[in-house]
Design a protein around this motif. Structure first.
Motif, PDB file in Angstrom:
ATOM      1  N   ASP A 341      21.448 -90.912  10.556  1.00 39.42           N
ATOM      2  CA  ASP A 341      20.208 -90.455   9.921  1.00 39.42           C
ATOM      3  C   ASP A 341      19.855 -89.030  10.333  1.00 39.42           C
ATOM      4  OD1 ASP A 341      19.643 -92.571   8.322  1.00 39.42           O
ATOM      5  OD2 ASP A 341      17.788 -93.165   9.314  1.00 39.42           O
ATOM      6  N   ALA A 344      22.123 -86.476   8.723  1.00 41.08           N
ATOM      7  CA  ALA A 344      21.852 -86.336   7.286  1.00 41.08           C
ATOM      8  C   ALA A 344      20.784 -85.275   7.025  1.00 41.08           C
ATOM      9  CB  ALA A 344      21.417 -87.677   6.709  1.00 41.08           C
ATOM     10  N   ASN A 345      19.894 -85.065   8.010  1.00 39.80           N
ATOM     11  CA  ASN A 345      18.781 -84.107   7.831  1.00 39.80           C
ATOM     12  C   ASN A 345      18.936 -82.845   8.684  1.00 39.80           C
ATOM     13  OD1 ASN A 345      17.324 -85.876   6.083  1.00 39.80           O
ATOM     14  ND2 ASN A 345      16.800 -87.101   7.866  1.00 39.80           N
ATOM     15  N   ASN A 590      28.246 -84.958   6.190  1.00 45.28           N
ATOM     16  CA  ASN A 590      28.406 -85.529   4.849  1.00 45.28           C
ATOM     17  C   ASN A 590      28.400 -87.054   4.893  1.00 45.28           C
ATOM     18  OD1 ASN A 590      28.713 -85.392   2.075  1.00 45.28           O
ATOM     19  ND2 ASN A 590      30.933 -85.302   2.166  1.00 45.28           N
ATOM     20  N   LYS A 593      24.857 -88.074   5.242  1.00 37.78           N
ATOM     21  CA  LYS A 593      24.128 -87.918   3.972  1.00 37.78           C
ATOM     22  C   LYS A 593      24.463 -89.041   2.995  1.00 37.78           C
ATOM     23  CE  LYS A 593      23.458 -82.880   3.989  1.00 37.78           C
ATOM     24  NZ  LYS A 593      21.988 -82.881   3.875  1.00 37.78           N
ATOM     25  N   GLN A 594      25.766 -89.376   2.880  1.00 41.90           N
ATOM     26  CA  GLN A 594      26.182 -90.430   1.952  1.00 41.90           C
ATOM     27  C   GLN A 594      25.637 -91.794   2.385  1.00 41.90           C
ATOM     28  OE1 GLN A 594      27.637 -90.098  -0.969  1.00 41.90           O
ATOM     29  NE2 GLN A 594      27.753 -87.888  -0.712  1.00 41.90           N
ATOM     30  N   LYS A 596      22.885 -92.370   4.185  1.00 36.46           N
ATOM     31  CA  LYS A 596      21.436 -92.392   3.925  1.00 36.46           C
ATOM     32  C   LYS A 596      21.142 -92.583   2.432  1.00 36.46           C
ATOM     33  CE  LYS A 596      17.161 -90.015   5.046  1.00 36.46           C
ATOM     34  NZ  LYS A 596      16.524 -88.853   5.663  1.00 36.46           N
ATOM     35  N   LYS A 597      21.960 -91.919   1.599  1.00 36.35           N
ATOM     36  CA  LYS A 597      21.793 -92.020   0.144  1.00 36.35           C
ATOM     37  C   LYS A 597      21.956 -93.478  -0.315  1.00 36.35           C
ATOM     38  CE  LYS A 597      23.988 -90.183  -4.045  1.00 36.35           C
ATOM     39  NZ  LYS A 597      25.095 -89.318  -4.514  1.00 36.35           N
ATOM     40  N   TRP A 600      19.022 -95.757   0.857  1.00 39.20           N
ATOM     41  CA  TRP A 600      17.801 -95.583   0.060  1.00 39.20           C
ATOM     42  C   TRP A 600      17.977 -96.076  -1.375  1.00 39.20           C
ATOM     43  CZ3 TRP A 600      12.994 -95.232   1.430  1.00 39.20           C
ATOM     44  CH2 TRP A 600      12.718 -94.842   2.737  1.00 39.20           C
ATOM     45  N   GLN A 601      19.199 -96.002  -1.907  1.00 34.24           N
ATOM     46  CA  GLN A 601      19.464 -96.601  -3.222  1.00 34.24           C
ATOM     47  C   GLN A 601      19.182 -98.099  -3.170  1.00 34.24           C
ATOM     48  OE1 GLN A 601      23.540 -95.573  -4.048  1.00 34.24           O
ATOM     49  NE2 GLN A 601      23.028 -93.604  -4.967  1.00 34.24           N
TER      50      GLN A 601
END
Length: 653
Positions: A341, A344-345, A590, A593-594, A596-597, A600-601
């Protein structure tokens, strides 16, 4: 992670002696899956027959207590384990569990005579639970199989003869023999003159790595060419691979904020849903003209089924398991899902220069001394002093000068952080380090440093400046790619180094890094990171994880380069890159980020579908069948989405 050897890992090896054993392992796995689904298959068969008798044949005898008993028998295989779980949760103080919700909903359905729907809800819920369990187990086993590359047995040389023994029974100091194509079972020191190894099990890279006599070789490496001998330096349980395996298996204990929030949310959300269901059942009595208890109870039961939070509770941890597994497959170890996490930020990656962006392998470019006649003697003294240091500069000087003269008597050897080394030799003071060291001891020197791009190592002997050596390091082949990819991810890059400013600027210009600072002491690096954080930027620090411990502690996430090189790195860093490739830094970001994406999806998918069907259920427009989709269907969709990350390809090139 690729598997490139003829020698099998311990899971495979036990089945290699006999083809039937190997087939038996597949048979056992299939039997296990069959057993998991057997209760659901029995219930499904009985439910199907019941529906046919109810709606197609419409048998006269299939009524009353016979019909009730039939559906009860269909319910028991899938319902009894769930009711048992609900009871155990209640006895442990967790009343409002998802098992409790399913129990109330299905028992309530039976109470109002909706037997088929009661069985169907529990059946599909149980099937969903099996799939969820399988997905989580597979995610965990995938992580373990990626790393658990240790063979069970090794060949030990005893009394001049090779003997096969269990790897855990081998002692430190024993000699093991490794054939071409075999995988090393223990950490050790190479005794053969040279050998080539595939290090994929440790680094994610299958590119051969050539080792020479005296080099460290690690469990999991595969011997690619000739018969080699290795002296064991660590017990089986203490090998690098064992520690990495333990690290990744424990990583799931460190929860991401999203995971923690969902768990807390479920604990508050579930009792609220139960009380709302009670309200849906009884409150309409006071507001509706024609109140039918059975209709409103049915709506409340539908509401309960829809509201079960299992899609969130299971799919979110599964997404993080996938992220940790994807990292492991590429030689990146995350110590917890919380660091996925954070990465990702991340807004600013602060990197050490030596060993992170550069090879860390120095070579002496020139040696300039005032008195050429004394040059060889001074270099002997410098070599003797540098032999007390493990710094890459010391290695470069040793390679340039040659063997250390051990007859030289060194006294009061002292390493001055960020400056260099000091000692007494033959009663005279010897200083070897940067120009700051010379300034500290008031040594006068006359050097035009503006024309010297390389790292300068100054030498003073007997209170006088004797001369200097220049040392150069080379940029890693993929450093440029790493910086470019970080820019593409809109992440700032900053380089900090204790090396002289001209050298740091030269490397920064090569790589296109705008923010680069040299001549920094450890405390200066801390201040620079504090300065960046004061701008409210999230910071990842990349270094060796040992010398830069204060900066690692200060940063939001500490990334250690070269996990193969230092055991201490594994202890101090939050993320360990198992090889020295800086291109793995943007890859780690990356993956974060993937992950976390996808998480949240799943959150949005679950909340949106559940909210719509909850409203329909409360209004009497949704049946138990829609409720089953909103619960089990959404959970399965979320699981399928979560496991995607395990199949994603992340490139570092």
């Amino acid at each position: 992670m690729e598997e490139c050897c003829s020698t099998k890992s311990k899971q495979e090896k036990s089945h290699d002696h006999n083809g039937h054993d190997h087939d038996h392992s597949h048979g056992t796995e299939n039997q296990s899956v069959f057993k998991m689904f057997l209760p659901a298959m029995v219930s499904f068969g009985l439910l199907l027959v019941g529906i046919v008798l109810d709606n197609l044949i419409k048998a006269d005898w299939f009524t009353g207590w016979i019909r009730l008993v039939w559906y009860l028998i269909a319910y028991i295989p899938v319902g009894l384990p769930v009711l048992k779980e609900a009871w155990e949760s209640i006895t442990h103080g967790d009343v409002f569990s998802e098992f409790f919700l399913m129990g109330i909903a299905t028992v309530g359905a039976f109470a109002i005579g909706e037997y088929p729907e009661g069985v169907a809800v529990m059946l599909f819920y149980s099937v969903g639970e099996v799939f969820q369990g399988m997905a989580v187990t597979r995610a965990k086993s995938n992580i373990k199989s990626l790393l658990d590359q240790r063979p069970d047995e090794v060949t030990v040389i005893k009394d001049g003869k090779p003997r096969t023994v269990k790897a855990q029974n081998v002692h430190i100091g024993e000699i093991i023999q490794l054939k071409s194509g075999e995988k090393l079972g223990l950490d050790g020191e190479l005794l053969s003159e040279t050998a080539s190894f595939n290090t994929a099990a440790l680094t994610g890279e299958s590119k051969p790595d050539t080792k020479i006599k005296g080099d460290t070789v690690l469990a999991g490496m595969i011997n690619l060419n000739m018969l080699s001998q290795i002296k064991v330096t660590a017990a089986y349980k203490d090998s690098k691979l064992s520690r990495i395996l333990e690290l990744v298996q424990n990583a799931t204990a460190q929860k991401a904020p999203t995971e923690l929030f969902i768990r807390k949310f479920a604990k508050v959300y579930t009792p609220i849903v139960v009380f709302l269901a009670v309200g849906i059942t009884f409150l309409p009595y006071f507001f509706v003209g024609e109140y039918h208890f059975r209709d409103w109870l049915y709506r409340a039961l539908v509401f309960l089924v829809i509201s079960c939070p299992c899609a969130l509770v299971i799919s979110i941890p599964l997404g993080y398991f996938g992220g940790i597994g994807a990292g492991s497959r590429n030689g990146i170890l995350f110590k917890g899902s919380n660091f996925l996490d954070v990465l990702a930020n991340i807004q600013n990656v602060v990197m050490d220069k030596t060993g992170t962006l550069t090879e860390g392998v120095f070579k002496v470019q020139e040696a300039v001394f005032k008195n050429e006649l004394d040059k060889d003697e001074i270099l002997k003294l410098v070599n003797a002093l540098e032999s007390k240091s493990s710094h890459p500069v010391a290695t470069a000087i040793h390679e340039y000068v040659g063997e250390v003269d051990h007859s030289l008597q060194l006294e009061r050897v002292e390493e001055i952080a960020g400056h260099g080394l000091k000692a007494l030799i033959n009663g005279k003071e010897l200083l070897v380090g940067n120009l700051k060291l010379m300034d500290t001891f008031n040594i006068h020197y006359d050097i035009n440093t503006e024309n010297i791009v390389y790292t300068l190592i100054a030498v003073a002997y007997d209170k006088k400046f004797a001369g200097y050596l220049t040392i150069a390091d080379s940029v890693k082949p993929d450093a440029q790619s790493a910086v470019n990819k970080l820019k593409a991810l809109h992440v700032k890059t900053t380089m900090l180094s204790g090396d002289k400013t001209s050298v740091v600027k030269h490397v920064a210009d090569q790589l296109g890094i705008l923010n680069a600072y040299g001549d920094l002491l450890p405390e200066d690096k801390v201040n620079k990171v504090k300065e960046i954080k004061s701008k409210r930027e999230t910071v990842a620090f990349v270094g060796d994880g040992v010398n830069d411990a204060p900066v690692v502690a200060l940063s939001d996430v500490g990334i250690a380069m070269g996990g193969l090189g230092s055991d201490a790195t594994i202890e101090t860093a939050d993320v360990v890159i198992q090889d020295d490739q800086p291109s793995k830094i943007p890859m780690a970001i990356n993956i974060g980020k993937q992950t976390k994406k996808i998480v949240w999806q799943n959150i949005m998918l679950a909340f949106t579908i559940k909210a719509v069907v909850l409203i329909l259920g409360a209004g009497g427009l949704a049946t138990m069948w829609e409720a089953v989709f909103a619960d089990v269907g959404v959970a399965l969709l979320a699981i399928l989405n979560a496991v995607r990350i395990q199949r994603m390809t992340f490139t570092s090139k």
